[in-house]
Scaffold this active site. Structure first.
Site, PDB file in Angstrom:
ATOM      1  CE1 TYR A 137      -4.065   1.277  -0.629  1.00  0.00           C
ATOM      2  CE2 TYR A 137      -3.577   2.749   1.181  1.00  0.00           C
ATOM      3  CZ  TYR A 137      -4.348   2.406   0.093  1.00  0.00           C
ATOM      4  OH  TYR A 137      -5.398   3.194  -0.276  1.00  0.00           O
ATOM      5  CE  LYS A 208      -7.445   2.393   1.272  1.00  0.00           C
ATOM      6  NZ  LYS A 208      -7.250   3.034   2.572  1.00  0.00           N
TER       7      LYS A 208
END
Length: 604
Positions: A137, A208
């Site tokens: 991420y 995510k």
């Protein structure tokens, strides 16, 4: 072996969690919505064989298949004649990973592993969450999105375009999994602080949802990443021959809204009204509007507004233990007035009201600066969100001047303007207050308002610093070392999602994000605070997410938001029973025999 097959053998997998297509060990508490006790696990036939097993990331174990499994699954000879434990596979991946020079190459290695062997992918991530989160991420995922066309290997997620309007239900039927509990959706218009990346934004929902599992333990087979492609206004992408999306300007207005309406309805029709839908990286013009439109109709939230708000307020609540005063003693100046700023401001108002401060007085403690200067009453072209926080004050053009005039106790940067917190601003903050709060929350690192080193150096170590992207520890000339806290939304959304899924929550009120912020702040120890940390170590994030999920579940039942009944007596045990494990499934033959007389061969 042949005799065993002749006596009613079935090839099965031994389950480890509920809600999987494979047979696994019975959980300590049932995972079904009814919460009823279940009997011993019954064998479920595994219909796939041969290449269908080795090419299925949910089933593939690589060289960890035993000889018996290889023979029964028809994959003997398709895998090298070597037998490895998952620990050895982890070591092998890590050695290859560490040899890579760039973070983008490391990202590609992890994503290809996810496509090949899902269990091993999550074993790698959970082995050191703090190490791998910046790769899967922020900040690396931003770089990966920018180069998505070049690094594209295998489709992951569902791509729905504006031209598919009227047929979204059919497209959802193409997805191979039916038991979807969580959807993360973006239209790619505001990817991190990088702007409109169109179809390249798919890296965000994928990343995510990887954290849903790695940090929260949500079953990855119950997660669906979605990219709504309505075009892009990024001229560079429109000219790029490698761009994988629609090559036209963004569609807006009624046609766009109709697409969103159809998508929301189709998802809930297919996967149920309790299916969680997380909105991610929509532009300001749509983010607030869609949140207000759907929040009381569907189980949804906007992570950029509500998730960011929760993690920022958590950091502020933790900082109060350093400043030794109450939230009502603080004044906040925001650099930026977009969805993140507004989300934080609204949650701060809720927290102040909880302290007993009237809403009108709470709003006076929040000052916002956008591209046109201080937001004040009477300024033209203010939207509804900005009007709420407009101050009764003459216009001020620069952030430096606002800081000098207001003398805030805290400055919060969420505008993705690199270097916005100048040395002068930091010096002023240090002169106004003994322990100034400085939150540089913009992502990725290249967009941060200031670095941790700059904050600590200019404020002589008195600044209470947190950032959106990770920064290394800083050692000052006097020998003091500070480890800055990262205000990562991953502290929020995995635990919230796990709690929402566990309770079958229909709607997600803002109170859930405030109690999440309070729980995260409670997780920070005095030792962490002395080191400069405002958040618990990422190495503990799975435990933090579990406790958040239990809090959310408890709140849901107390406020009649949950839809699964009866209410579980031991909520922690119940939530634990839902948590995904990266341990491999063990495939085995379900063998049994009939009574001898029943198997006697009839003769003429």
């Amino acid at each position: 072996m042949g005799a065993a097959l002749g006596t009613g053998a079935r090839l099965t997998s031994v389950p480890r969690i509920a809600c999987s297509s494979l047979r696994r060990q019975a959980p300590s508490a049932p995972a079904q919505g009814c919460h009823s006790k279940s009997g011993p696990p019954r064998p479920v036939p595994l219909k796939k064989r041969g290449y269908d097993v080795t090419r299925n990331p949910h089933l593939n174990k690589g060289m960890a298949f035993t000889l018996e499994e290889r023979l029964q699954l028809g994959i003997h000879g398709l895998i090298p004649p070597c037998f490895l434990s998952q620990d050895v596979q982890l070591l092998r991946i890590m050695r290859y990973y560490e040899n890579q020079q760039s973070d983008l190459d490391k990202y590609i290695i992890l994503m290809t592993l996810q496509d090949r062997n899902e269990k091993l992918f999550y074993r790698v991530l959970t082995s050191d969450v703090e190490k791998f989160m910046p790769i899967v991420y922020t900040p690396t995922v931003g770089l990966a999105c920018q180069h998505y066309g070049l690094t594209f290997r295998r489709p992951r997620g569902l791509f729905i375009t504006i031209h598919d309007k009227g047929h979204i239900a059919t497209m959802l039927n193409s997805w191979p999994e039916d038991n979807i509990k969580a959807v993360v959706v973006t239209d790619g218009e505001r990817i991190l602080g990088l702007g409109d990346l169109g179809c390249y934004g798919m890296g965000i929902p994928v990343g995510k949802l990887a954290l849903y599992t790695a940090c929260g333990g949500v079953n990855p087979q119950q997660c669906l990443p979605v990219l709504l492609d309505v075009g892009t206004n990024n001229e560079e992408l429109l000219r790029d021959p490698l761009y994988i999306g629609l090559k036209h300007q963004r569609v807006r207005g009624e046609e766009y809204d109709d697409l969103l309406d159809e998508f929301m309805q189709a998802v809930t029709d297919k996967f149920g009204i309790n299916c969680l839908i997380q909105f991610e990286d929509f532009a300001n013009a749509n983010a607030f509007r869609l949140l207000n439109k759907y929040r009381n109709k569907y189980c949804m939230f906007n992570d950029d507004i509500q998730g960011t708000a929760s993690v920022a307020v958590a950091g502020i609540l933790a900082a109060l233990r350093i400043t030794k005063n109450r939230l009502s003693n603080h004044v906040f100046v925001f650099q930026g007035a977009g969805e993140a700023a507004m989300g934080i401001a609204h949650l701060l108002v809720m927290a102040l009201e909880k302290e007993g401060i009237p809403k009108t007085e709470a709003i006076k403690k929040i000052w916002m600066v956008d591209s046109k200067g201080l937001i004040v009453k009477g300024r033209s072209h203010l939207n509804h969100e900005k009007e709420m926080f407009a101050q009764d004050h003459p216009e001020v053009n620069s952030l430096e001047e606002v800081v000098r005039l207001v003398k805030p106790t805290a400055i919060i940067g969420v505008a993705a303007i690199a270097g916005a917190f100048t040395e002068q601003i930091l010096r002023d903050m240090a002169s106004f207050h003994e322990r100034p709060i400085v939150f540089a929350l913009s992502n990725p690192t290249s967009k941060a308002e200031c670095t941790a080193e700059k904050c600590y150096r200019v404020t002589e170590g008195r600044g209470i610093f947190a950032s959106g992207s990770p920064f290394k520890s800083v050692t000052l000339e006097d020998g003091r070392t500070f480890t800055p806290g990262q205000g990562n939304n991953a502290y929020v959304f995995p635990g919230v999602a796990l709690g929402v899924i566990a309770g079958g929550i229909r709607h997600i009120p803002d109170e859930i994000f405030l109690l999440t912020a309070e729980q995260i702040a409670q997780e920070v120890s005095e030792q962490h605070l002395s080191q400069g940390r405002l958040y618990p170590p990422l190495s503990t994030i799975r435990d933090v997410s579990l406790r958040i999920a239990v809090k959310v579940l408890d709140y849901a039942y107390k406020h009649n938001l949950a839809s699964y009944y009866p209410e579980p007596k031991d909520k922690e045990a119940f939530v634990k029973s839902l948590i995904y494990t990266p341990d491999y499934d063990s495939f085995s033959l379900d063998t049994y025999s009939w009574p001898k007389e029943a198997m006697s061969v009839q003769k003429v």
